[in-house]
Design an enzyme around this catalytic site. Structure first.
Site, short mmCIF file in Angstrom:
data_model
loop_
_atom_site.label_atom_id
_atom_site.label_comp_id
_atom_site.label_asym_id
_atom_site.label_seq_id
_atom_site.Cartn_x
_atom_site.Cartn_y
_atom_site.Cartn_z
N THR A 185 21.98 27.65 71.60
CA THR A 185 21.72 26.22 71.49
C THR A 185 20.29 25.96 71.06
O THR A 185 19.36 26.53 71.62
CB THR A 185 22.02 25.44 72.79
N VAL A 186 20.15 25.11 70.06
CA VAL A 186 18.81 24.74 69.62
C VAL A 186 18.07 24.00 70.73
O VAL A 186 16.85 23.97 70.74
CB VAL A 186 18.83 23.86 68.34
N ASP A 187 18.82 23.43 71.66
CA ASP A 187 18.19 22.64 72.72
C ASP A 187 17.44 23.50 73.74
O ASP A 187 16.65 22.98 74.53
CB ASP A 187 19.24 21.79 73.44
N MET A 233 15.29 16.92 67.10
CA MET A 233 16.37 16.90 68.08
C MET A 233 15.86 17.18 69.50
O MET A 233 14.72 17.61 69.68
CB MET A 233 17.42 17.93 67.69
N GLY A 234 16.73 17.01 70.46
CA GLY A 234 16.38 17.26 71.86
C GLY A 234 16.71 16.04 72.68
O GLY A 234 15.90 15.14 72.83
N ARG A 235 17.91 16.01 73.20
CA ARG A 235 18.40 14.80 73.86
C ARG A 235 17.69 14.58 75.19
O ARG A 235 17.14 13.52 75.45
CB ARG A 235 19.89 14.95 74.09
N TYR A 340 20.10 17.55 60.81
CA TYR A 340 20.73 18.87 60.59
C TYR A 340 19.83 19.84 59.82
O TYR A 340 20.01 21.06 59.91
CB TYR A 340 22.04 18.72 59.81
N ARG A 343 18.23 22.45 62.16
CA ARG A 343 19.00 23.50 62.84
C ARG A 343 19.78 24.36 61.84
O ARG A 343 20.36 25.38 62.23
CB ARG A 343 19.94 22.89 63.89
#
Lengths: 462, 462
Positions: A185-187, A233-235, A340, A343
């Site tokens: 996961t990129v997160d 990103m990164g919720r 996108y 990632r």
């Protein structure tokens, strides 16, 4: 092997001794198996494996797929075929399986340098065994029909949870299945593992892009754009936003303001910080996480839409920040939203990350062969300088539904930057380049043939 | 030399003969100069050069700077020092000159792999000689004070116009100055030259990013995102958007819809095309130019803000497209805005582009040494397969204020794609990789010391 070269040498000696010991045991086992095989050949046909990709894809998830498939191929006789779920777990439920044995060795090798999920991914979360028995029964039906004994699930937090539930099938429903989760996961928000494959590459993309765009805005600032904003990103966790801070180093200092989801957004303080940077340096870069929110929890970029997991679909924090800087500070600014691009950017992947992603896939197969169930290979960091790591193992019960936040000491006291502790953690993860092969100026990414395994079960409605 | 390797070999023989002839002439000239020098040394001090960067910067404009400075250093005795304008032409007006002789050879070499405008750029357009005599007189004042006889201006259409005006100074105001324009613009809209350095690299970035994000959305499409939208630069010409089409090749077909500024936006037709792609392929990528507009000329992304040249400041066409696809087609989509990331992305620069950028800078100096004024080096394409090109020369009177549009036959009849003619033109321009050196996972971009030349003139208010 999984470990970095430097680490390898020192650890190697110890391992050699262990390996030799293992080999001896292995030989004995093989001997026993062979004896069994001769006695009743059809009954010991090795179990097949199921592999699926889940959730948002990354630049290196296919490297994990390559690790799984190549390790399974190397374990000939112990693992049968690897069937990949077309579009993730949905492929298992609908019996839409891809026979990876029909893919050439060069295609599988090529997965290592191909971004995205080559077999298709999905956002589809299985509920609890009680709430959705029908789907679990269906999984068993398909696994039985195709003699599947290994379940490799490549994903983030939600799929770790699914994988954990599948691992419980043996107990609850009497079907033997070894479920191994392959972290991705990129997160970067999975617990226990030092980092999640996919993160190092997105971090490198964000660091490199922030440096490049900062050079750009610095050269325009005298008469034109003074602030550059990039949304990443990164919720819920600011790992990716923090990587923007790596753009600035001692050699190449850059005034960067980072907006983390961990820090409640304060417009006044933020604008003061940007103003200060522009007055001092002539320009400023802003890295804003999509997950930045006000003290009441409302995202800057709230769109009102929700995804299949019930998460809010975000986008547009950069435009909100841009408007503030334009209206309140009267500073010309430009903004980008990487979405996108960040990632999927295999062209600028971190070699460390690619190596780890591959190692996780390979280790999953090795764990399965050793009889493990309900586990996940992890990256265990041994030291920072020089950077050393090895493959570890985590219990899925301790992984599922646990979200790893950034340590508080990774964020500077003012809430807008990263600390040395954060650098020490992240810098090794973006190290090394691993350019894909190019043809006519374009990266040569592979596509699978995706030959379907003939169906054996009745149709199933999702 | 400027030409590509393959081109080099064939052309080389002819050139050798020419060069030898030139050298003989050169030696005679040197001989004469030396004699003169001895007789009256102070009077024949070689003229210094002024170099400045203008307008939006690119991934390779510094490669042109390296070409200018290295060629000038090689022409020792013929050209004195190269003074760079800090922040472009403003540096000349305010007498804020950077002494490039204080920069090390390795810094100048490093400019070849460093994005942005190392000396600072500006958006500042000189009006006509009649309308703004004060500024032109000031330029002459500064040029005289610093013995500047060469004016190298590195920019796009607006700066070609400024350069042309400066070239007229000799005639109008009796001051001898040779003004040479060095072409640069990601917009690729300068006439006569085959392409503008900066374009090949942004084209490569857009092609690579579109391919990568398309792989990503393809793997998510079953249950999640079905359309990916990326917004790219290009105010009036669709060159950059067209490059998105290069993401799709025979080997790697991708359903891509391109929205060009050359084609009036028709919502109905566009949505039908996206729908068709999603139904056929399961997903679709959209590359939208910031300059896309409705039949009445209104940009999709109109913000109401204008820059120093009076151009509308754009941004956000992608969000408009995203909303349409969400609301009208009910398709989940993701969108990115590349903004500065695309033009600053030196890490994925085209080698062809870098070579051309350097060659343009070098040629500008060579033209100056041959006594030319009011010209611009150009890329002259000799053949497509194999790709061959040489350095040509254009009259600035024919370059200034002429905007080159994409040929109509580059766009497919439906208005959403690129033709083979477009591919034949663009593919050579993105060929080759030219990775910068990396340190600890980050590209090592150089920064100049930027030592100021002592001022000699009175202060000047802009």
């Amino acid at each position: 092997m999984a470990a970095k070269k430097k680490a390898k040498k020192k650890v190697a000696k110890k391992k050699v001794a262990k390996k030799k010991a293992k080999k001896k045991v292995a030989k004995k086992k093989v001997g026993k198996k062979k004896a069994k095989k001769k006695a009743s050949k059809p009954k010991v046909a090795p179990k097949n494996a199921f592999y699926a990709q889940s959730g948002g894809v990354t630049a290196v998830i296919n490297a994990s797929a390559a690790g799984v498939i190549e390790a399974a191929r190397a374990a000939k006789g112990k693992i049968g075929k690897v069937y990949a779920g077309r579009n993730g777990i949905i492929g298992a439920l609908t019996e839409d399986l891809i026979d990876t044995s029909k893919e050439s060795a060069s295609t599988i090798k090529g997965l290592r340098h191909t971004p995205s999920g080559a077999f298709g991914s999905c956002r589809f979360k299985l509920k609890s065994l009680e709430a959705n028995k029908r789907e679990y029964e269906r999984l068993i039906e398909v696994f039985k029909a195709h003699n599947i004994g290994y379940f490799f699930y490549n994903g983030g937090g939600d799929s770790a949870d699914t994988c954990y539930k599948v691992s419980q099938l043996s107990k609850e429903m009497g079907y033997p299945i070894q479920a191994i989760h392959v972290p991705k996961t990129v997160d970067n928000d999975l617990p226990i593992t030092d980092n999640c494959p996919g993160f190092g590459s997105v971090a490198k993309y964000v660091a490199v892009s922030t440096r490049e765009a900062s050079f750009d805005v610095a050269s325009m600032a005298k008469t034109s754009t003074k602030v550059f904003i990039v949304e990443v990103m990164g919720r819920h966790a600011g790992w990716i936003a923090a990587a923007g801070g790596l753009a600035s180093t001692k050699d190449t200092p850059i005034p960067i303001v980072i907006l983390f989801p961990e820090v409640e957004f304060n417009e006044e303080k933020f604008l003061a910080k940007v103003k200060e940077n522009v007055e001092k340096h002539g320009y400023c870069s802003v890295v804003v996480s999509e997950g930045v929110h006000y003290p009441d929890g409302k995202f800057l970029a709230e769109t009102g839409l929700k995804d299949a997991f019930g998460h809010s679909q975000l986008g547009g924090a950069a435009t909100v920040i841009s408007g503030m800087i334009q209206n309140k500070l009267k500073l010309k600014n430009h903004w980008a939203v990487a979405d996108y691009l960040q990632r999927a950017a295999r062209h600028i992947a971190s070699k460390t990350d690619v190596d780890m992603a591959y190692a996780m896939g390979k280790a999953a197969v090795q764990f399965a062969l050793k009889g493990h169930n309900s586990v996940m290979p992890t990256v265990d960091r041994l030291s920072n300088k020089p950077f050393k790591w090895k493959v570890g193992m985590a219990d899925l019960s301790k992984v599922a539904n646990v979200e790893k936040m950034m340590p508080k000491n990774f964020i500077t006291p003012d809430g807008f930057g990263i600390t040395q502790a954060c650098r020490d953690y992240m810098e090794p993860l973006i190290k090394g380049e691993d350019a894909p092969p190019y043809k006519d100026g374009m990266p040569s990414y592979v596509r699978i043939k995706g030959v379907a395994v003939p169906k054996k079960c009745p149709k199933f409605e999702l």
